[in-house]
Design an enzyme around this catalytic site. Structure first.
Site, mmCIF file in Angstrom:
data_model
loop_
_atom_site.group_PDB
_atom_site.id
_atom_site.type_symbol
_atom_site.label_atom_id
_atom_site.label_comp_id
_atom_site.label_asym_id
_atom_site.label_seq_id
_atom_site.Cartn_x
_atom_site.Cartn_y
_atom_site.Cartn_z
ATOM 1 N N ARG A 159 0.850 -1.180 0.000
ATOM 2 C CA ARG A 159 0.000 0.000 0.000
ATOM 3 C C ARG A 159 0.892 1.237 0.000
ATOM 4 O O ARG A 159 1.671 1.443 0.928
ATOM 5 C CB ARG A 159 -0.900 0.012 1.230
ATOM 6 C CG ARG A 159 -1.691 1.295 1.334
ATOM 7 C CD ARG A 159 -2.603 1.356 2.547
ATOM 8 N NE ARG A 159 -3.291 2.631 2.546
ATOM 9 C CZ ARG A 159 -3.383 3.454 3.590
ATOM 10 N NH1 ARG A 159 -2.845 3.126 4.747
ATOM 11 N NH2 ARG A 159 -4.002 4.597 3.474
ATOM 12 N N HIS A 210 -3.059 10.897 0.520
ATOM 13 C CA HIS A 210 -2.589 10.678 1.894
ATOM 14 C C HIS A 210 -2.002 12.008 2.383
ATOM 15 O O HIS A 210 -0.815 12.111 2.675
ATOM 16 C CB HIS A 210 -1.576 9.538 1.947
ATOM 17 C CG HIS A 210 -1.369 8.945 3.318
ATOM 18 N ND1 HIS A 210 -1.520 7.592 3.584
ATOM 19 C CD2 HIS A 210 -1.035 9.511 4.500
ATOM 20 C CE1 HIS A 210 -1.267 7.365 4.868
ATOM 21 N NE2 HIS A 210 -0.961 8.514 5.453
ATOM 22 N N ASN A 220 -7.670 1.667 9.543
ATOM 23 C CA ASN A 220 -6.422 1.862 10.284
ATOM 24 C C ASN A 220 -6.738 1.767 11.769
ATOM 25 O O ASN A 220 -7.611 2.480 12.266
ATOM 26 C CB ASN A 220 -5.809 3.243 10.008
ATOM 27 C CG ASN A 220 -5.298 3.362 8.578
ATOM 28 O OD1 ASN A 220 -5.303 2.386 7.817
ATOM 29 N ND2 ASN A 220 -4.855 4.552 8.211
ATOM 30 N N TYR A 232 -4.798 1.359 15.694
ATOM 31 C CA TYR A 232 -3.543 1.302 16.447
ATOM 32 C C TYR A 232 -3.724 1.077 17.941
ATOM 33 O O TYR A 232 -2.928 0.411 18.563
ATOM 34 C CB TYR A 232 -2.757 2.618 16.286
ATOM 35 C CG TYR A 232 -2.138 2.814 14.928
ATOM 36 C CD1 TYR A 232 -2.850 3.393 13.890
ATOM 37 C CD2 TYR A 232 -0.829 2.432 14.685
ATOM 38 C CE1 TYR A 232 -2.276 3.586 12.642
ATOM 39 C CE2 TYR A 232 -0.245 2.615 13.440
ATOM 40 C CZ TYR A 232 -0.965 3.193 12.419
ATOM 41 O OH TYR A 232 -0.388 3.376 11.184
ATOM 42 N N GLU A 235 -3.666 -0.235 7.945
ATOM 43 C CA GLU A 235 -2.552 0.159 8.818
ATOM 44 C C GLU A 235 -2.759 -0.404 10.207
ATOM 45 O O GLU A 235 -3.871 -0.381 10.742
ATOM 46 C CB GLU A 235 -2.445 1.688 8.978
ATOM 47 C CG GLU A 235 -1.898 2.430 7.790
ATOM 48 C CD GLU A 235 -1.799 3.933 8.045
ATOM 49 O OE1 GLU A 235 -1.546 4.348 9.190
ATOM 50 O OE2 GLU A 235 -1.994 4.691 7.083
ATOM 51 N N GLU A 246 -7.715 8.361 6.071
ATOM 52 C CA GLU A 246 -8.061 8.981 7.352
ATOM 53 C C GLU A 246 -8.557 10.412 7.274
ATOM 54 O O GLU A 246 -7.896 11.326 7.793
ATOM 55 C CB GLU A 246 -6.852 8.949 8.298
ATOM 56 C CG GLU A 246 -6.390 7.570 8.670
ATOM 57 C CD GLU A 246 -5.356 7.593 9.794
ATOM 58 O OE1 GLU A 246 -4.979 8.687 10.240
ATOM 59 O OE2 GLU A 246 -4.945 6.510 10.225
HETATM 60 C C1 GBH Z 1 -1.729 6.988 10.690
HETATM 61 O O1 GBH Z 1 -2.551 7.797 11.482
HETATM 62 C C2 GBH Z 1 -1.348 7.706 9.417
HETATM 63 O O2 GBH Z 1 -2.179 7.298 8.351
HETATM 64 C C3 GBH Z 1 0.087 7.517 9.027
HETATM 65 O O3 GBH Z 1 0.429 8.419 8.030
HETATM 66 C C4 GBH Z 1 0.952 7.641 10.261
HETATM 67 O O4 GBH Z 1 2.310 7.631 9.964
HETATM 68 C C5 GBH Z 1 0.592 6.512 11.179
HETATM 69 O O5 GBH Z 1 -0.737 6.553 11.518
HETATM 70 C C6 GBH Z 1 1.366 6.492 12.489
HETATM 71 O O6 GBH Z 1 1.013 7.588 13.280
HETATM 72 O O7 GBH Z 1 -0.403 13.416 18.840
HETATM 73 O O8 GBH Z 1 -1.989 12.890 20.587
HETATM 74 O O9 GBH Z 1 -2.554 14.543 18.917
HETATM 75 C C7 GBH Z 1 -2.929 7.205 12.719
HETATM 76 C C8 GBH Z 1 -3.943 8.058 13.449
HETATM 77 C C9 GBH Z 1 -4.270 10.250 14.258
HETATM 78 C C10 GBH Z 1 -2.690 8.858 15.299
HETATM 79 C C11 GBH Z 1 -3.637 11.464 14.924
HETATM 80 C C12 GBH Z 1 -2.054 10.049 15.969
HETATM 81 C C13 GBH Z 1 -2.418 12.252 16.820
HETATM 82 C C14 GBH Z 1 -2.541 12.042 18.291
HETATM 83 N N1 GBH Z 1 -3.308 9.207 14.059
HETATM 84 N N2 GBH Z 1 -3.044 11.090 16.172
HETATM 85 S S1 GBH Z 1 -1.836 13.312 19.227
#
Ligand code: GBH
Length: 528
Positions: A104, A149, A347, A349, A416, A206
């Site tokens: 991807r 993206h 996605n 996490y 993701e 996202e």
């Molecule tokens: C993804 O977002 C992205 O698609 C990708 O580009 C990125 O590299 C990857 O995750 C890893 O982060 O700092 O407390 O304000 C994941 C969702 C949304 C997670 C925004 C982090 C910020 C939290 N992201 N969030 S904060």
């Protein structure tokens, strides 16, 4: 008496043993179905570099990191990043080493259309992606392409970016062929240029993040206009998605035999307590974070989630706005959006706890006030390098089940999932993270009947982690950002993932001893 007790304990022991044996994830080997696909993910701005090379135009993230270096944790930017523009052959070699079925990646809009408009196409940009796609096919790896993206061409941001409704039209032109009467050149943009070679497409990555954090927060363009611009952005993005999906469906799908979806992100939101209030707060958060984009596309009802509609309408009016800060779709738009997918990109996490947090109506507006929730995480959840990312595998299973129940069990591709750690090749904690999350996914798939078709680890290589610069590393391969060649070295997790991708089975982590990937020991050819 004594005999009875003896018999009973024997039977108990047997039942215990057989249930333990058959309980997936404890002793038995966990395998994924034959057609389940393993892959890895990246994004253009985070890996390509070559920000002003070979005709690429300026993107919104170029402008933002150049004018506001202080906002990025290590004052860095994506000018060079992993230099994948020049080193994509290296990347493909790594993919082959891993034995993944799909890759991807995303296309940089300003690399293909330097000013954002479809009147001027950068042939070198098109060539780059053609080469990459060819190289993938040559190695038997299926491309999964994200059209957007987060790297908007700066000239389009100058028009207000996604807060300007016309961006939906420009996105559609970027996505499709455009012919003009005054040139003999067939102007071909994404679907025409790459459509015959790419079967899996994602319109957006996202929208929650780039609308909420971009137009309502600190990500580019850094407008911090929460409760207003984020909703305008979301509205345009949804309209753009529907337009491109319908165009794809009508003009391309039949002869391309392709599939198009959108990637949404959902952290699991667990109520902080079993109280009715917290249950409601958790569900409200899922609706604001995920339903915002999922409800119009994946629910049978269509349109924005009723709870969002109601709260934002209500708070807007109490703030004396003459109209709701959440825009309205026309009935035609609702229809075009409803069902505009072949699959859902997800996605995932981490997990948060939700408790209700009602504040008095106040100005300026804030998305968080509209939502009315306080989020937290448990201090004893294992940490990563990113302060938002805690290791909570069970949240993944709940996420997949919630999606199944809410949206009629749509086909899901996990686009993701991953963990950030410090530098270092011996990343046992990454192996542990992947193992835990995949066990949760396996349970959702085999025990709960969630329709999950594949899994992509984020990310293939360490890369530019947006506002965190290069300080948080997600890669299966470590990248030396101080070397000119941006040397990529496999971590322990790369060896683990290679074994997984080939066998489609989770090796028991306690028993497995994953040594570092050794290139010479890998078979030269892989069957797909
Ligand atoms: C993804 O977002 C992205 O698609 C990708 O580009 C990125 O590299 C990857 O995750 C890893 O982060 O700092 O407390 O304000 C994941 C969702 C949304 C997670 C925004 C982090 C910020 C939290 N992201 N969030 S904060």
């Amino acid at each position: 008496m004594i005999m009875d007790a003896l018999w009973q304990s024997v039977i108990l022991l047997i039942t215990f043993w057989t249930s333990v044996r058959s309980y997936p994830g404890v002793y038995s080997k966990l395998c994924f179905p034959k057609d389940f696909m393993f892959g890895v993910a990246t994004a253009a701005y985070q890996i390509e570099g070559a920000w002003n090379v070979s005709g690429k135009g300026e993107g919104m993230w170029d402008r933002y990191t150049h004018t506001h270096p202080e906002r990025v944790f290590d004052h860095s930017n994506g000018d060079i990043a992993d230099d994948s523009y020049h080193r994509y052959m290296d990347d493909v070699r790594l993919l082959k080493e891993l034995g993944v079925k799909f890759y991807r990646f995303s296309i940089s809009w300003p690399r293909v259309l330097p000013t954002g408009f479809a009147n001027e196409i950068n042939p070198d940009g098109v060539k780059y992606y053609k080469n990459l796609i060819d190289e993938l096919h040559y190695n038997g790896i299926e491309p999964l392409v994200t059209m957007y993206h987060w790297d908007l061409p700066q000239p389009l941001q100058d028009l207000g970016g996604w807060t300007n409704p016309i961006m939906a039209d420009y996105f559609q032109e970027y996505a499709k062929e455009r012919t003009t009467h005054f040139t003999r050149l067939r102007l071909t943009v994404l679907l025409d240029a790459f459509g015959s070679r790419v079967r899996f497409w994602l319109t957006f990555n996202e929208p929650l993040t780039f609308c909420h954090d971009g137009y309502g927060g600190d990500d580019a363009p850094g407008h911090r206009a929460s409760g207003l611009e984020d909703y305008l952005c979301g509205h345009t993005v949804l309209r753009a998605h529907a337009a491109v999906y319908r165009m794809f469906q009508q003009d391309y799908q039949r002869w391309l035999n392709g599939f198009m979806g959108i990637t949404l992100d959902l952290a699991w939101i667990e109520p902080a307590s079993p109280s009715q209030e917290d249950e409601e707060a958790a569900e409200r958060t899922r609706q604001f974070f995920f339903g915002w984009f999922a409800h119009p596309i994946f629910s049978t009802q269509g349109d924005y989630p009723p709870i969002m509609r109601k709260r934002i309408d209500d708070i807007s009016s109490r703030q004396n706005f003459t109209r709701s800060r959440l825009p309205h779709f026309t009935p035609q738009e609702v229809t075009a959006l409803r069902g505009s997918f072949d699959f859902m990109g997800l996605n995932h996490y981490t997990t948060y706890l939700a408790t209700t947090r009602e504040v008095p109506v106040r100005l300026p507006p804030l998305f968080d006030d509209d939502m009315g929730v306080k989020l937290s995480q448990k201090p004893d959840w294992p940490k990563s390098k990113s302060n938002w990312l805690k290791v909570v595998p069970w949240g993944f299973r709940k996420t997949l089940n919630w999606i199944k129940d809410r949206y009629g069990n749509p086909p899901v591709l996990v686009t993701e999932n991953g963990i950030s750690l410090d530098r270092g090749l011996d990343d046992a904690r990454r192996v542990h993270y992947i193992d835990g999350y995949l066990r949760a996914l396996h349970a959702a798939l085999t025990l709960d009947g969630c329709r999950v078709y594949g899994y992509a680890y984020w990310s293939l290589v360490d890369n530019f982690e947006w506002m965190r610069g290069y300080s948080e590393r997600f890669g299966l391969y470590e990248v030396d950002f101080s070397s000119r060649s941006r040397t990529r070295t496999p971590r322990r997790s790369a060896a683990y993932f290679a074994q997984l991708a080939r066998s489609r089975c989770l090796p028991a982590p306690a028993l497995a001893n994953f040594t570092r990937l050794q290139r010479s020991r890998l078979p030269a050819k892989f069957a797909f």
